[in-house]
Design a protein around this motif. Structure first.
Motif, PDB file in Angstrom:
ATOM      1  N   ALA A  59       1.465  -1.213   0.036  1.00 44.90           N
ATOM      2  CA  ALA A  59       0.079  -0.180  -0.157  1.00 44.90           C
ATOM      3  C   ALA A  59       0.932   1.410  -0.336  1.00 44.90           C
ATOM      4  N   GLU A  60       2.090   1.140   0.753  1.00 45.06           N
ATOM      5  CA  GLU A  60       2.699   2.192   0.539  1.00 45.06           C
ATOM      6  C   GLU A  60       3.302   2.874  -0.702  1.00 45.06           C
ATOM      7  N   TYR A  61       3.389   1.599  -1.437  1.00 44.47           N
ATOM      8  CA  TYR A  61       3.566   2.598  -2.937  1.00 44.47           C
ATOM      9  C   TYR A  61       2.091   2.680  -3.935  1.00 44.47           C
ATOM     10  N   LEU A  62       1.219   2.934  -3.575  1.00 44.02           N
ATOM     11  CA  LEU A  62       0.075   3.168  -4.413  1.00 44.02           C
ATOM     12  C   LEU A  62       0.255   5.096  -4.278  1.00 44.02           C
ATOM     13  N   PRO A  63      -0.187   5.560  -5.277  1.00 38.45           N
ATOM     14  CA  PRO A  63      -0.119   7.256  -5.410  1.00 38.45           C
ATOM     15  C   PRO A  63      -0.829   7.150  -3.835  1.00 38.45           C
ATOM     16  N   HIS A  64      -0.413   8.341  -3.353  1.00 38.84           N
ATOM     17  CA  HIS A  64      -0.780   9.078  -1.960  1.00 38.84           C
ATOM     18  C   HIS A  64      -0.572  10.442  -1.892  1.00 38.84           C
ATOM     19  N   ALA A  65      -1.963  11.295  -2.670  1.00 42.60           N
ATOM     20  CA  ALA A  65      -1.733  12.509  -2.452  1.00 42.60           C
ATOM     21  C   ALA A  65      -2.689  12.806  -0.743  1.00 42.60           C
ATOM     22  N   TYR A  66      -1.812  14.313  -0.472  1.00 46.31           N
ATOM     23  CA  TYR A  66      -2.769  14.658   0.810  1.00 46.31           C
ATOM     24  C   TYR A  66      -2.736  16.213   0.008  1.00 46.31           C
ATOM     25  N   TYR A  67      -3.110  16.871   1.562  1.00 47.00           N
ATOM     26  CA  TYR A  67      -3.705  18.427   1.916  1.00 47.00           C
ATOM     27  C   TYR A  67      -3.683  18.811   3.421  1.00 47.00           C
ATOM     28  N   SER A  68      -3.282  20.056   3.739  1.00 49.72           N
ATOM     29  CA  SER A  68      -3.908  20.125   5.173  1.00 49.72           C
ATOM     30  C   SER A  68      -5.304  20.616   5.749  1.00 49.72           C
ATOM     31  N   ARG A  69      -5.054  20.156   6.940  1.00 52.54           N
ATOM     32  CA  ARG A  69      -6.711  20.771   7.411  1.00 52.54           C
ATOM     33  C   ARG A  69      -6.926  21.813   7.752  1.00 52.54           C
ATOM     34  N   ASN A  70      -7.869  22.121   7.319  1.00 48.88           N
ATOM     35  CA  ASN A  70      -8.359  23.503   6.821  1.00 48.88           C
ATOM     36  C   ASN A  70      -7.743  24.254   6.127  1.00 48.88           C
ATOM     37  N   THR A  71      -7.929  23.717   5.302  1.00 47.10           N
ATOM     38  CA  THR A  71      -7.166  24.811   3.839  1.00 47.10           C
ATOM     39  C   THR A  71      -8.045  23.968   2.641  1.00 47.10           C
ATOM     40  N   MET A  72      -7.738  24.778   1.443  1.00 48.02           N
ATOM     41  CA  MET A  72      -8.307  24.616   0.081  1.00 48.02           C
ATOM     42  C   MET A  72      -7.113  24.290  -0.223  1.00 48.02           C
ATOM     43  N   ASN A  73      -6.299  23.886  -0.079  1.00 44.94           N
ATOM     44  CA  ASN A  73      -4.811  23.300  -0.925  1.00 44.94           C
ATOM     45  C   ASN A  73      -4.693  22.240  -1.364  1.00 44.94           C
ATOM     46  N   VAL A  74      -5.396  21.762  -2.675  1.00 43.59           N
ATOM     47  CA  VAL A  74      -5.476  20.804  -2.631  1.00 43.59           C
ATOM     48  C   VAL A  74      -4.827  20.401  -4.267  1.00 43.59           C
ATOM     49  N   GLU A  75      -4.338  21.293  -5.073  1.00 44.29           N
ATOM     50  CA  GLU A  75      -3.885  21.684  -6.627  1.00 44.29           C
ATOM     51  C   GLU A  75      -2.745  20.465  -6.296  1.00 44.29           C
ATOM     52  N   SER A  76      -1.582  20.954  -5.263  1.00 44.33           N
ATOM     53  CA  SER A  76      -0.401  19.616  -6.004  1.00 44.33           C
ATOM     54  C   SER A  76      -1.131  18.110  -5.128  1.00 44.33           C
ATOM     55  N   ALA A  77      -1.711  17.858  -4.637  1.00 46.74           N
ATOM     56  CA  ALA A  77      -2.882  16.581  -4.364  1.00 46.74           C
ATOM     57  C   ALA A  77      -2.766  16.088  -5.525  1.00 46.74           C
ATOM     58  N   VAL A  78      -4.147  16.817  -6.419  1.00 43.26           N
ATOM     59  CA  VAL A  78      -4.542  16.455  -8.425  1.00 43.26           C
ATOM     60  C   VAL A  78      -3.465  16.439  -8.816  1.00 43.26           C
ATOM     61  N   ALA A  79      -2.320  16.844  -9.154  1.00 40.82           N
ATOM     62  CA  ALA A  79      -0.896  16.749  -9.317  1.00 40.82           C
ATOM     63  C   ALA A  79      -0.164  15.384  -9.022  1.00 40.82           C
ATOM     64  N   THR A  80      -0.452  15.530  -7.981  1.00 40.05           N
ATOM     65  CA  THR A  80       0.348  13.841  -7.484  1.00 40.05           C
ATOM     66  C   THR A  80      -0.316  12.390  -7.709  1.00 40.05           C
ATOM     67  N   ILE A  81      -2.049  12.728  -8.586  1.00 40.64           N
ATOM     68  CA  ILE A  81      -2.522  11.325  -8.790  1.00 40.64           C
ATOM     69  C   ILE A  81      -2.570  11.389 -10.662  1.00 40.64           C
ATOM     70  N   LEU A  82      -2.470  13.232 -11.016  1.00 39.67           N
ATOM     71  CA  LEU A  82      -1.992  13.020 -12.884  1.00 39.67           C
ATOM     72  C   LEU A  82      -0.693  12.456 -13.030  1.00 39.67           C
ATOM     73  N   LYS A  83      -0.078  12.955 -11.753  1.00 34.64           N
ATOM     74  CA  LYS A  83       1.811  12.336 -12.430  1.00 34.64           C
ATOM     75  C   LYS A  83       1.962  10.873 -12.273  1.00 34.64           C
ATOM     76  N   ALA A  84       1.105   9.877 -11.875  1.00 35.31           N
ATOM     77  CA  ALA A  84       1.110   8.534 -11.527  1.00 35.31           C
ATOM     78  C   ALA A  84       1.683   7.476 -12.361  1.00 35.31           C
ATOM     79  N   LYS A  85       3.053   6.824 -12.407  1.00 36.56           N
ATOM     80  CA  LYS A  85       3.252   6.031 -13.428  1.00 36.56           C
ATOM     81  C   LYS A  85       1.887   5.526 -14.015  1.00 36.56           C
ATOM     82  N   LYS A  86       0.660   4.805 -12.805  1.00 33.65           N
ATOM     83  CA  LYS A  86       0.092   4.591 -13.450  1.00 33.65           C
ATOM     84  C   LYS A  86      -1.471   4.719 -12.949  1.00 33.65           C
ATOM     85  N   THR A  87      -1.620   5.287 -13.804  1.00 37.31           N
ATOM     86  CA  THR A  87      -3.008   5.862 -13.657  1.00 37.31           C
ATOM     87  C   THR A  87      -4.269   4.932 -13.207  1.00 37.31           C
TER      88      THR A  87
END
Length: 392
Positions: free
Chosen positions: A198-226
């Protein structure tokens, strides 16, 4: 009878009546620390509304032992420091007999030790975190809902049985104890099915009480296997933003959420988005034909006409019903210890789910069942795995 003696008797009777009136006029004080403002306010306000709807119903019927039950809700904005301060204030200044319906795992991390140290029951917290479900269980932590381990296992096993491969799953989690609890539950569920990476599966994060999810979206889009499925542990606003952004690029992707997201507010945030969104629920959908749901809808219509029925306020209503059922069994003063004893005495009682449930030993009032809901034409509806469609 001599006049002096008669006057004395009249005075004693009047005093007795006044004392009786005072006893009947007393309130049973119950506390709550929750997000009533800020990004998670809809969740806290819904829990508060559900609890108050049942308390209002009980009070209109004469209260508990003739006494009214009153909820004092303090705002913690989903921040642990404020939650800790609120708990101490409720216990030491307001002398509550119990604390009901607190919202969140990060706040539970600090409120659980305070409840245990003060020997005050913390009942029906809106969280599936393991901090509320230690082994051996704490006498003062009474859970009404199943934990995240059961919710996530239901989701993982359902996905795998429907044809999703373990390496086609990714994660989007809040970067705190809530997100960690859901991720660890997923890792355990995958291990139970023979997948140990499970630790090798794509894992995107964001900080509590924020809307900062853009980097999380990028993490998923850049995953080797969609990935085909994102298992999500977020609050409703950032989760909705994440879904909108990712759905624009990956329209067939499934977004699978645990109950804490709040399907009713997620639904409102996703208006016009035709995405595959699934939510696990620890109470039935509000369209279910069950006695507890019908009772809740009637109470809400009577005591809170402005609130649309939703699963979070339904959960608050159930928590309040369980709590009041325990209070009714107390023979004598309602104290912190008599409340705990009464809660552990609740056994073999149908709350309105048409099943017998045991409430003792930290078990769940809803029989440990997990329901599923899917977004269909802008609204969440009851869902069965047989209706799952594999992404292309």
């Amino acid at each position: 009878m001599k006049p002096a003696r008669m006057n004395r008797l009249v005075i004693l009777c009047c005093v007795g009546l006044l004392l009786t009136k005072n006893v009947l006029a007393e309130n049973i004080h119950v506390g709550m620390s929750s997000a009533l403002t800020g990004p998670l306010a809809e969740m806290g306000l819904s829990m508060q509304a559900g609890i108050n709807a049942f308390f209002s119903k009980v009070n209109d019927q004469g209260g508990i032992q003739g006494n009214r039950i009153e909820l004092l809700a303090l705002d913690d904005s989903y921040e642990p420091v404020l939650a800790a301060s609120n708990m101490r204030q409720l216990i030491t200044e307001h002398d509550v007999v119990a604390v009901l319906g607190n919202v969140g795992t990060p706040t539970a991390v600090v409120t659980v030790p305070i409840a245990e140290q003060s020997q005050v029951a913390l009942v029906g917290a809106f969280s599936g975190g393991e901090v509320l479900r230690r082994d051996p269980p704490s006498r003062y932590i009474i859970n009404i809902r199943p934990g995240y381990r059961q919710e996530v296992a239901t989701l993982i096993y359902g996905l795998l049985n429907a044809g999703i491969q373990a390496d086609e799953i990714a994660f989007f989690t809040q970067q705190d104890s809530y997100g960690n609890a859901v991720y660890q539950s997923a890792a355990l569920a995958l291990q139970a099915k023979g997948f140990y990476r499970a630790e090798y599966l794509p894992h995107a994060y964001y900080s509590r009480n924020t809307m900062n999810v853009e980097s999380a979206v990028a993490t998923i889009l850049k995953a080797k296997k969609t990935p085909k499925v994102i298992l999500m542990a977020g609050s409703y606003a950032p989760s909705a933003k994440f879904i909108k952004l990712l759905h624009a690029d990956k329209p067939d992707m499934w977004f699978v959420n645990v109950s804490f997201v709040g399907s009713h507010v997620l639904e409102q945030s996703l208006k016009g988005i035709d995405a595959n969104v699934l939510v696990s629920q620890v109470v039935p959908e509000v369209d279910a034909d069950l006695p507890i749901v019908n009772e809740y809808r009637q109470a809400l219509a009577q005591y809170d006409k402005n609130l649309q029925p939703n699963t979070v306020s339904l959960e608050g209503y159930i928590v309040a019903k369980v709590f009041c059922q325990a209070l009714k069994r107390i023979d004598g003063p309602v104290t912190r210890q008599s409340v705990v004893d009464a809660l552990y005495d609740l056994e073999d009682w149908d709350i309105g789910l048409e099943t017998q449930s045991s409430f003792a030993s930290n078990t769940s009032a809803v029989g440990n069942k997990v329901w599923l809901s899917k977004l269909e034409n802008g609204s969440f509806r009851s869902f069965e795995w047989r209706d799952f469609e594999l992404p292309q």
